[in-house]
Design an enzyme around this catalytic site. Structure first.
Site, mmCIF file in Angstrom:
data_model
loop_
_atom_site.group_PDB
_atom_site.id
_atom_site.type_symbol
_atom_site.label_atom_id
_atom_site.label_comp_id
_atom_site.label_asym_id
_atom_site.label_seq_id
_atom_site.Cartn_x
_atom_site.Cartn_y
_atom_site.Cartn_z
ATOM 1 C CG HIS A 113 -6.776 -3.000 3.308
ATOM 2 N ND1 HIS A 113 -5.938 -2.012 2.858
ATOM 3 C CD2 HIS A 113 -8.005 -2.713 2.809
ATOM 4 C CE1 HIS A 113 -6.630 -1.160 2.113
ATOM 5 N NE2 HIS A 113 -7.888 -1.561 2.067
ATOM 6 C CG ASN B 116 -2.013 1.028 1.124
ATOM 7 O OD1 ASN B 116 -1.785 2.163 0.712
ATOM 8 N ND2 ASN B 116 -3.213 0.637 1.483
ATOM 9 C CG HIS C 279 -7.916 -3.055 -2.390
ATOM 10 N ND1 HIS C 279 -8.907 -2.511 -3.192
ATOM 11 C CD2 HIS C 279 -7.767 -2.203 -1.349
ATOM 12 C CE1 HIS C 279 -9.310 -1.380 -2.656
ATOM 13 N NE2 HIS C 279 -8.651 -1.161 -1.532
#
Ligand SMILES: [Zn+2]
Length: 163
Positions: A126, A54, A124
């Site tokens: 995390h 990220n 996505h």
């Protein structure tokens, strides 16, 4: 795994347009040359899923596991995509544990902008390592946070511990 469920998003699911893909940083990283993987923070390329750091991490070593296929529709994920995502989540946790020895993890999915996700067109997951004394997960989302380690350095360390 914590999955935040947002069924009302389903009515908004639409066909993928070229413009939408062009504006997607995940697709851009995947479609770029593998020689630029470090620049793009792309840590690992699988058959159906990838792992990417990220760029705006909530904590050091904040990773994301994404299907290669551009979709924001969780229900459209195929069994083989989900299987590889699961495998990559596991490998991400293992690499981060070895490299950083965190006290815990937040692993999760934001479906839809209203759930706190900043980008809802490409799924996505995390993976956020947590240390005792760092801030709470939810308040951290959306807020700026100073990360002590550079992304370059984090990339190199996780690459070394990735297997
Ligand atoms: Zn995409």
């Amino acid at each position: 795994m914590e999955i935040i469920w947002a069924p009302w998003r389903l009515s908004y699911v639409s066909k993928v347009t070229k413009e939408e893909k062009k504006g997607c940083f995940i697709c851009n990283a995947i479609e770029d040359s593998p020689s630029k993987d470090k620049e793009n923070l792309l840590l690992y390329r699988g058959q159906k899923a990838i792992v990417i750091l990220n760029r705006f991490p909530y904590n050091t070593a904040h990773l994301m596991v994404c299907p290669i296929r551009h979709t924001g529709n969780f229900l459209s994920l195929l069994p083989e995509e989900l299987a590889e995502i699961d495998e990559l989540l596991k490998r991400s946790v293992r690499a981060i544990k070895r490299a950083y020895n965190p006290d815990g993890f937040n692993i999760g999915l934001n479906l839809g902008k209203v759930s706190g996700g900043s980008m809802d067109t490409h799924i996505h997951y995390h993976v956020v390592p947590r240390w005792l004394g760092d801030t709470n997960f939810m308040p951290v989302i959306g807020g700026a946070k100073v990360i002590p380690q550079s992304l370059d350095e984090t990339y190199d360390i996780l690459k070394k511990f990735w297997e």
